[in-house]
Design a protein around this motif. Sequence first.
Motif, PDB file in Angstrom:
ATOM      1  N   VAL A   1       0.819  -1.190   0.000  1.00 29.02           N
ATOM      2  CA  VAL A   1       0.000   0.000   0.000  1.00 29.02           C
ATOM      3  C   VAL A   1       0.866   1.259   0.000  1.00 29.02           C
ATOM      4  N   GLU A   2       2.026   1.182   0.615  1.00 28.40           N
ATOM      5  CA  GLU A   2       2.920   2.347   0.588  1.00 28.40           C
ATOM      6  C   GLU A   2       3.390   2.636  -0.837  1.00 28.40           C
ATOM      7  N   VAL A   3       3.734   1.583  -1.568  1.00 25.71           N
ATOM      8  CA  VAL A   3       4.182   1.771  -2.952  1.00 25.71           C
ATOM      9  C   VAL A   3       3.064   2.394  -3.785  1.00 25.71           C
ATOM     10  N   TYR A   4       1.826   1.952  -3.587  1.00 23.19           N
ATOM     11  CA  TYR A   4       0.681   2.516  -4.297  1.00 23.19           C
ATOM     12  C   TYR A   4       0.583   4.022  -4.029  1.00 23.19           C
ATOM     13  N   ALA A   5       0.622   4.397  -2.754  1.00 22.96           N
ATOM     14  CA  ALA A   5       0.492   5.814  -2.390  1.00 22.96           C
ATOM     15  C   ALA A   5       1.620   6.644  -3.000  1.00 22.96           C
ATOM     16  N   ARG A   6       2.828   6.150  -2.922  1.00 26.83           N
ATOM     17  CA  ARG A   6       3.967   6.904  -3.463  1.00 26.83           C
ATOM     18  C   ARG A   6       3.885   7.032  -4.988  1.00 26.83           C
ATOM     19  N   ARG A   7       3.411   5.995  -5.661  1.00 25.01           N
ATOM     20  CA  ARG A   7       3.303   6.068  -7.124  1.00 25.01           C
ATOM     21  C   ARG A   7       2.162   6.980  -7.558  1.00 25.01           C
ATOM     22  N   VAL A   8       1.033   6.870  -6.908  1.00 27.48           N
ATOM     23  CA  VAL A   8      -0.103   7.716  -7.279  1.00 27.48           C
ATOM     24  C   VAL A   8       0.216   9.186  -7.019  1.00 27.48           C
ATOM     25  N   TYR A   9       0.966   9.465  -5.968  1.00 32.52           N
ATOM     26  CA  TYR A   9       1.280  10.845  -5.604  1.00 32.52           C
ATOM     27  C   TYR A   9       2.699  11.245  -5.998  1.00 32.52           C
ATOM     28  N   ARG A  10       3.256  10.604  -7.001  1.00 29.30           N
ATOM     29  CA  ARG A  10       4.633  10.914  -7.407  1.00 29.30           C
ATOM     30  C   ARG A  10       4.776  12.326  -7.967  1.00 29.30           C
ATOM     31  N   ALA A  11       3.694  12.920  -8.431  1.00 27.38           N
ATOM     32  CA  ALA A  11       3.752  14.297  -8.924  1.00 27.38           C
ATOM     33  C   ALA A  11       3.641  15.310  -7.781  1.00 27.38           C
ATOM     34  N   HIS A  12       3.481  14.816  -6.562  1.00 26.01           N
ATOM     35  CA  HIS A  12       3.358  15.663  -5.381  1.00 26.01           C
ATOM     36  C   HIS A  12       4.593  15.503  -4.496  1.00 26.01           C
ATOM     37  N   ARG A  13       4.702  16.340  -3.524  1.00 28.35           N
ATOM     38  CA  ARG A  13       5.762  16.245  -2.528  1.00 28.35           C
ATOM     39  C   ARG A  13       5.187  15.439  -1.347  1.00 28.35           C
ATOM     40  N   VAL A  14       5.542  14.150  -1.273  1.00 25.98           N
ATOM     41  CA  VAL A  14       5.055  13.300  -0.189  1.00 25.98           C
ATOM     42  C   VAL A  14       5.978  13.503   1.008  1.00 25.98           C
ATOM     43  N   GLU A  15       5.394  13.936   2.119  1.00 24.76           N
ATOM     44  CA  GLU A  15       6.195  14.312   3.280  1.00 24.76           C
ATOM     45  C   GLU A  15       6.400  13.169   4.269  1.00 24.76           C
ATOM     46  N   ASP A  16       5.403  12.308   4.434  1.00 26.92           N
ATOM     47  CA  ASP A  16       5.561  11.138   5.291  1.00 26.92           C
ATOM     48  C   ASP A  16       4.529  10.088   4.925  1.00 26.92           C
ATOM     49  N   VAL A  17       4.855   8.841   5.191  1.00 26.38           N
ATOM     50  CA  VAL A  17       3.954   7.733   4.905  1.00 26.38           C
ATOM     51  C   VAL A  17       3.971   6.799   6.117  1.00 26.38           C
ATOM     52  N   THR A  18       2.778   6.396   6.550  1.00 25.84           N
ATOM     53  CA  THR A  18       2.656   5.470   7.679  1.00 25.84           C
ATOM     54  C   THR A  18       1.716   4.343   7.265  1.00 25.84           C
ATOM     55  N   VAL A  19       2.160   3.104   7.482  1.00 28.10           N
ATOM     56  CA  VAL A  19       1.328   1.940   7.221  1.00 28.10           C
ATOM     57  C   VAL A  19       1.085   1.254   8.551  1.00 28.10           C
ATOM     58  N   GLU A  20      -0.193   0.953   8.828  1.00 28.95           N
ATOM     59  CA  GLU A  20      -0.526   0.300  10.084  1.00 28.95           C
ATOM     60  C   GLU A  20      -1.729  -0.605   9.907  1.00 28.95           C
ATOM     61  N   GLU A  21      -1.894  -1.533  10.832  1.00 18.42           N
ATOM     62  CA  GLU A  21      -3.057  -2.409  10.834  1.00 18.42           C
ATOM     63  C   GLU A  21      -3.908  -2.069  12.040  1.00 18.42           C
ATOM     64  N   ALA A  22      -5.190  -1.856  11.791  1.00 18.00           N
ATOM     65  CA  ALA A  22      -6.130  -1.539  12.862  1.00 18.00           C
ATOM     66  C   ALA A  22      -7.499  -2.085  12.482  1.00 18.00           C
ATOM     67  N   ASN A  23      -8.182  -2.643  13.440  1.00 12.08           N
ATOM     68  CA  ASN A  23      -9.526  -3.196  13.217  1.00 12.08           C
ATOM     69  C   ASN A  23      -9.552  -4.236  12.100  1.00 12.08           C
ATOM     70  N   GLY A  24      -8.457  -4.982  11.947  1.00 10.88           N
ATOM     71  CA  GLY A  24      -8.399  -6.019  10.924  1.00 10.88           C
ATOM     72  C   GLY A  24      -8.180  -5.509   9.514  1.00 10.88           C
ATOM     73  N   ARG A  25      -7.861  -4.220   9.381  1.00  7.13           N
ATOM     74  CA  ARG A  25      -7.622  -3.611   8.068  1.00  7.13           C
ATOM     75  C   ARG A  25      -6.232  -2.998   8.019  1.00  7.13           C
ATOM     76  N   ILE A  26      -5.644  -3.029   6.848  1.00  6.69           N
ATOM     77  CA  ILE A  26      -4.388  -2.317   6.633  1.00  6.69           C
ATOM     78  C   ILE A  26      -4.739  -0.932   6.120  1.00  6.69           C
ATOM     79  N   SER A  27      -4.123   0.077   6.708  1.00 10.54           N
ATOM     80  CA  SER A  27      -4.330   1.459   6.281  1.00 10.54           C
ATOM     81  C   SER A  27      -2.983   2.119   6.052  1.00 10.54           C
ATOM     82  N   CYS A  28      -2.947   2.969   5.081  1.00  8.07           N
ATOM     83  CA  CYS A  28      -1.763   3.755   4.772  1.00  8.07           C
ATOM     84  C   CYS A  28      -2.178   5.218   4.800  1.00  8.07           C
ATOM     85  N   SER A  29      -1.462   6.026   5.544  1.00  6.98           N
ATOM     86  CA  SER A  29      -1.757   7.460   5.575  1.00  6.98           C
ATOM     87  C   SER A  29      -0.491   8.225   5.219  1.00  6.98           C
ATOM     88  N   TRP A  30      -0.675   9.382   4.631  1.00  7.32           N
ATOM     89  CA  TRP A  30       0.464  10.194   4.206  1.00  7.32           C
ATOM     90  C   TRP A  30       0.061  11.652   4.189  1.00  7.32           C
TER      91      TRP A  30
END
Length: 103
Positions: A1-30
């Motif tokens: 999921v981190e690779v997805y976020a970085r590729r989709v937002y490659r035209a932007h300045r991505v400042e931080d990325v966090t991947v975590e599991e909560a409530n049985g789901r994987i979430s990525c925030s940036w």
Amino acid sequence: VEVYARRVYRAHRVEDVTVEEANGRISCSWSFSFADTEVSEAVSRRGMLSVVSSYDDLKTDLPSILDEFAGKIGGDSSSANGPINVLQIASTTSGVKGGIEAI
């Protein structure tokens, strides 16, 4: 999921990325800003991708996904003049039983 976020937002300045599991789901925030804006003038925006096991589970998972996203963006509000934050939801399986009405 981190690779997805970085590729989709490659035209932007991505400042931080966090991947975590909560409530049985994987979430990525940036956080990100537009790359064509001076760093000193850039508005920081937030994005989140939450992966559900199936779209059939979305009806029950959506409230907790929205709560998690609200916690990530904090007091920031989206408006015509303010930051626009992004929430994406993906499924590990394809299709929805009962069609779009099931969602």
